[in-house]
Design a protein around this motif. Structure first.
Motif, PDB file in Angstrom:
ATOM      1  N   LYS A   1     -79.020 -26.171 -37.346  1.00  0.00           N
ATOM      2  CA  LYS A   1     -79.378 -27.146 -36.305  1.00  0.00           C
ATOM      3  C   LYS A   1     -80.873 -27.471 -36.368  1.00  0.00           C
ATOM      4  CE  LYS A   1     -75.786 -26.051 -32.926  1.00  0.00           C
ATOM      5  NZ  LYS A   1     -75.504 -25.545 -31.569  1.00  0.00           N
ATOM      6  N   LEU A   2     -81.696 -26.465 -36.614  1.00  0.00           N
ATOM      7  CA  LEU A   2     -83.139 -26.691 -36.712  1.00  0.00           C
ATOM      8  C   LEU A   2     -83.479 -27.523 -37.941  1.00  0.00           C
ATOM      9  CD1 LEU A   2     -84.405 -23.129 -35.718  1.00  0.00           C
ATOM     10  CD2 LEU A   2     -84.249 -25.160 -34.254  1.00  0.00           C
ATOM     11  N   VAL A   3     -82.888 -27.183 -39.078  1.00  0.00           N
ATOM     12  CA  VAL A   3     -83.122 -27.946 -40.304  1.00  0.00           C
ATOM     13  C   VAL A   3     -82.568 -29.357 -40.157  1.00  0.00           C
ATOM     14  CG1 VAL A   3     -82.556 -28.117 -42.766  1.00  0.00           C
ATOM     15  CG2 VAL A   3     -83.214 -25.920 -41.781  1.00  0.00           C
ATOM     16  N   GLY A   4     -81.381 -29.484 -39.580  1.00  0.00           N
ATOM     17  CA  GLY A   4     -80.781 -30.800 -39.380  1.00  0.00           C
ATOM     18  C   GLY A   4     -81.656 -31.709 -38.532  1.00  0.00           C
ATOM     19  N   TYR A   5     -82.211 -31.162 -37.456  1.00  0.00           N
ATOM     20  CA  TYR A   5     -83.123 -31.945 -36.613  1.00  0.00           C
ATOM     21  C   TYR A   5     -84.314 -32.422 -37.444  1.00  0.00           C
ATOM     22  CZ  TYR A   5     -86.359 -33.262 -32.950  1.00  0.00           C
ATOM     23  OH  TYR A   5     -87.238 -33.970 -32.179  1.00  0.00           O
ATOM     24  N   SER A   6     -84.855 -31.522 -38.240  1.00  0.00           N
ATOM     25  CA  SER A   6     -86.003 -31.861 -39.068  1.00  0.00           C
ATOM     26  C   SER A   6     -85.657 -32.965 -40.071  1.00  0.00           C
ATOM     27  CB  SER A   6     -86.494 -30.609 -39.799  1.00  0.00           C
ATOM     28  OG  SER A   6     -87.626 -30.898 -40.560  1.00  0.00           O
ATOM     29  N   LEU A   7     -84.506 -32.856 -40.698  1.00  0.00           N
ATOM     30  CA  LEU A   7     -84.089 -33.869 -41.669  1.00  0.00           C
ATOM     31  C   LEU A   7     -83.830 -35.218 -41.000  1.00  0.00           C
ATOM     32  CD1 LEU A   7     -81.717 -31.708 -43.896  1.00  0.00           C
ATOM     33  CD2 LEU A   7     -84.027 -32.515 -44.460  1.00  0.00           C
ATOM     34  N   LEU A   8     -83.181 -35.189 -39.838  1.00  0.00           N
ATOM     35  CA  LEU A   8     -82.913 -36.447 -39.118  1.00  0.00           C
ATOM     36  C   LEU A   8     -84.184 -37.168 -38.699  1.00  0.00           C
ATOM     37  CD1 LEU A   8     -79.881 -35.439 -36.866  1.00  0.00           C
ATOM     38  CD2 LEU A   8     -79.882 -37.107 -38.740  1.00  0.00           C
ATOM     39  N   HIS A   9     -85.257 -36.394 -38.500  1.00  0.00           N
ATOM     40  CA  HIS A   9     -86.524 -36.971 -38.069  1.00  0.00           C
ATOM     41  C   HIS A   9     -87.559 -37.029 -39.198  1.00  0.00           C
ATOM     42  CE1 HIS A   9     -84.534 -35.990 -34.290  1.00  0.00           C
ATOM     43  NE2 HIS A   9     -85.192 -37.030 -33.827  1.00  0.00           N
ATOM     44  N   SER A  10     -87.093 -36.832 -40.436  1.00  0.00           N
ATOM     45  CA  SER A  10     -87.939 -36.923 -41.638  1.00  0.00           C
ATOM     46  C   SER A  10     -89.191 -36.063 -41.540  1.00  0.00           C
ATOM     47  CB  SER A  10     -88.323 -38.382 -41.907  1.00  0.00           C
ATOM     48  OG  SER A  10     -87.175 -39.172 -42.081  1.00  0.00           O
ATOM     49  N   LEU A  11     -89.021 -34.842 -41.038  1.00  0.00           N
ATOM     50  CA  LEU A  11     -90.140 -33.912 -40.913  1.00  0.00           C
ATOM     51  C   LEU A  11     -90.208 -33.028 -42.152  1.00  0.00           C
ATOM     52  CD1 LEU A  11     -89.549 -32.780 -37.220  1.00  0.00           C
ATOM     53  CD2 LEU A  11     -91.108 -34.556 -38.047  1.00  0.00           C
ATOM     54  N   PRO A  12     -91.365 -32.881 -42.773  1.00  0.00           N
ATOM     55  CA  PRO A  12     -91.481 -31.986 -43.930  1.00  0.00           C
ATOM     56  C   PRO A  12     -91.310 -30.530 -43.494  1.00  0.00           C
ATOM     57  CG  PRO A  12     -93.643 -32.732 -43.250  1.00  0.00           C
ATOM     58  CD  PRO A  12     -92.651 -33.479 -42.404  1.00  0.00           C
ATOM     59  N   SER A  13     -90.910 -29.687 -44.431  1.00  0.00           N
ATOM     60  CA  SER A  13     -90.653 -28.285 -44.093  1.00  0.00           C
ATOM     61  C   SER A  13     -91.853 -27.376 -44.323  1.00  0.00           C
ATOM     62  CB  SER A  13     -89.485 -27.770 -44.923  1.00  0.00           C
ATOM     63  OG  SER A  13     -89.791 -27.870 -46.308  1.00  0.00           O
ATOM     64  N   SER A  14     -92.732 -27.729 -45.212  1.00  0.00           N
ATOM     65  CA  SER A  14     -93.766 -26.797 -45.671  1.00  0.00           C
ATOM     66  C   SER A  14     -94.735 -26.349 -44.586  1.00  0.00           C
ATOM     67  CB  SER A  14     -94.546 -27.402 -46.836  1.00  0.00           C
ATOM     68  OG  SER A  14     -95.163 -28.609 -46.424  1.00  0.00           O
ATOM     69  N   ASP A  15     -94.935 -27.149 -43.561  1.00  0.00           N
ATOM     70  CA  ASP A  15     -95.864 -26.771 -42.490  1.00  0.00           C
ATOM     71  C   ASP A  15     -95.139 -26.310 -41.230  1.00  0.00           C
ATOM     72  OD1 ASP A  15     -94.849 -29.244 -41.755  1.00  0.00           O
ATOM     73  OD2 ASP A  15     -96.759 -29.993 -40.993  1.00  0.00           O
ATOM     74  N   LYS A  16     -93.875 -25.936 -41.370  1.00  0.00           N
ATOM     75  CA  LYS A  16     -93.077 -25.539 -40.217  1.00  0.00           C
ATOM     76  C   LYS A  16     -92.901 -24.024 -40.170  1.00  0.00           C
ATOM     77  CE  LYS A  16     -92.413 -29.794 -39.025  1.00  0.00           C
ATOM     78  NZ  LYS A  16     -93.267 -30.422 -40.034  1.00  0.00           N
ATOM     79  N   THR A  17     -92.682 -23.544 -38.956  1.00  0.00           N
ATOM     80  CA  THR A  17     -92.345 -22.153 -38.701  1.00  0.00           C
ATOM     81  C   THR A  17     -90.991 -22.137 -38.025  1.00  0.00           C
ATOM     82  OG1 THR A  17     -94.638 -21.487 -38.433  1.00  0.00           O
ATOM     83  CG2 THR A  17     -92.984 -20.078 -37.402  1.00  0.00           C
ATOM     84  N   ILE A  18     -90.147 -21.202 -38.420  1.00  0.00           N
ATOM     85  CA  ILE A  18     -88.870 -21.003 -37.744  1.00  0.00           C
ATOM     86  C   ILE A  18     -88.895 -19.627 -37.099  1.00  0.00           C
ATOM     87  CG2 ILE A  18     -86.408 -20.627 -38.070  1.00  0.00           C
ATOM     88  CD1 ILE A  18     -86.304 -22.963 -39.839  1.00  0.00           C
ATOM     89  N   ALA A  19     -88.664 -19.606 -35.796  1.00  0.00           N
ATOM     90  CA  ALA A  19     -88.583 -18.360 -35.030  1.00  0.00           C
ATOM     91  C   ALA A  19     -87.134 -18.173 -34.595  1.00  0.00           C
ATOM     92  CB  ALA A  19     -89.502 -18.425 -33.819  1.00  0.00           C
ATOM     93  N   LEU A  20     -86.616 -16.972 -34.773  1.00  0.00           N
ATOM     94  CA  LEU A  20     -85.213 -16.681 -34.498  1.00  0.00           C
ATOM     95  C   LEU A  20     -85.065 -15.407 -33.684  1.00  0.00           C
ATOM     96  CD1 LEU A  20     -84.056 -17.307 -38.172  1.00  0.00           C
ATOM     97  CD2 LEU A  20     -83.603 -18.826 -36.234  1.00  0.00           C
ATOM     98  N   THR A  21     -83.881 -15.243 -33.091  1.00  0.00           N
ATOM     99  CA  THR A  21     -83.575 -14.002 -32.386  1.00  0.00           C
ATOM    100  C   THR A  21     -82.734 -13.072 -33.247  1.00  0.00           C
ATOM    101  OG1 THR A  21     -81.629 -15.022 -31.367  1.00  0.00           O
ATOM    102  CG2 THR A  21     -83.690 -15.038 -30.083  1.00  0.00           C
ATOM    103  N   CYS A  22     -82.340 -13.514 -34.432  1.00  0.00           N
ATOM    104  CA  CYS A  22     -81.426 -12.737 -35.275  1.00  0.00           C
ATOM    105  C   CYS A  22     -82.162 -11.935 -36.341  1.00  0.00           C
ATOM    106  CB  CYS A  22     -80.434 -13.679 -35.953  1.00  0.00           C
ATOM    107  SG  CYS A  22     -81.194 -14.826 -37.116  1.00  0.00           S
ATOM    108  N   ARG A  23     -81.410 -11.048 -37.008  1.00  0.00           N
ATOM    109  CA  ARG A  23     -81.957 -10.322 -38.143  1.00  0.00           C
ATOM    110  C   ARG A  23     -82.288 -11.304 -39.257  1.00  0.00           C
ATOM    111  NH1 ARG A  23     -77.944  -7.320 -40.438  1.00  0.00           N
ATOM    112  NH2 ARG A  23     -76.469  -8.439 -39.144  1.00  0.00           N
ATOM    113  N   LEU A  24     -83.320 -10.981 -39.997  1.00  0.00           N
ATOM    114  CA  LEU A  24     -83.733 -11.807 -41.131  1.00  0.00           C
ATOM    115  C   LEU A  24     -83.021 -11.287 -42.373  1.00  0.00           C
ATOM    116  CD1 LEU A  24     -87.492 -11.994 -40.133  1.00  0.00           C
ATOM    117  CD2 LEU A  24     -85.800 -13.838 -39.962  1.00  0.00           C
ATOM    118  N   THR A  25     -81.774 -11.706 -42.503  1.00  0.00           N
ATOM    119  CA  THR A  25     -80.918 -11.248 -43.592  1.00  0.00           C
ATOM    120  C   THR A  25     -81.171 -12.064 -44.856  1.00  0.00           C
ATOM    121  OG1 THR A  25     -79.179 -12.795 -42.987  1.00  0.00           O
ATOM    122  CG2 THR A  25     -79.087 -10.594 -41.961  1.00  0.00           C
TER     123      THR A  25
END
Length: 128
Positions: A55-79
């Protein structure tokens, strides 16, 4: 994003946790926050940690946002699977209130990604 300093990780996680109402109420829903610097861009919740990430990546793609300067914060294990998704998308920093697995750390190291977990009460584990 090189402008993000470790003390800002707590700010980002506090923003995530303040929005994670279903997570707090149930403990059975994962939450995620997409940020640029310490500016929140999009919040998502889902029963699946993978769906939250997508959902986070999809939002970014729909709004043509580059990924390289983004941070993703999660509540889950980093598997391995979650970190691989981040590496494939090109995000440079992933944060979580939970731990990283050894396989997740290996993926992050190979991708040159920063991975930080167990961000709670002004403590954290910086894996790479």
């Amino acid at each position: 994003d090189d402008s993000i300093q470790p003390d800002m990780y707590f700010t980002i996680m506090a923003m995530l946790e303040s929005r994670a109402i279903l997570f707090r109420e149930t403990g059975a829903v994962h939450s995620g926050l997409l940020c640029q610097g310490v500016r929140p861009i999009h919040f998502a919740e889902d029963i699946s940690r993978h769906h939250v990430f997508l959902k986070l990546v999809g939002y970014s793609l729909l709004h043509s946002l580059p990924s390289s300067d983004k941070t993703i914060a999660l509540t889950c294990r980093l598997t391995e699977s979650i970190v691989t998704k981040g590496a494939n998308w090109g995000v440079g920093l992933m944060l979580s209130r939970s731990a990283a697995t050894s396989a997740g750390i290996a993926v992050a190291q190979a991708a040159g990604m920063h991975l930080v977990g167990f961000i709670r009460d002004h403590s954290m584990n910086c894996y790479c």
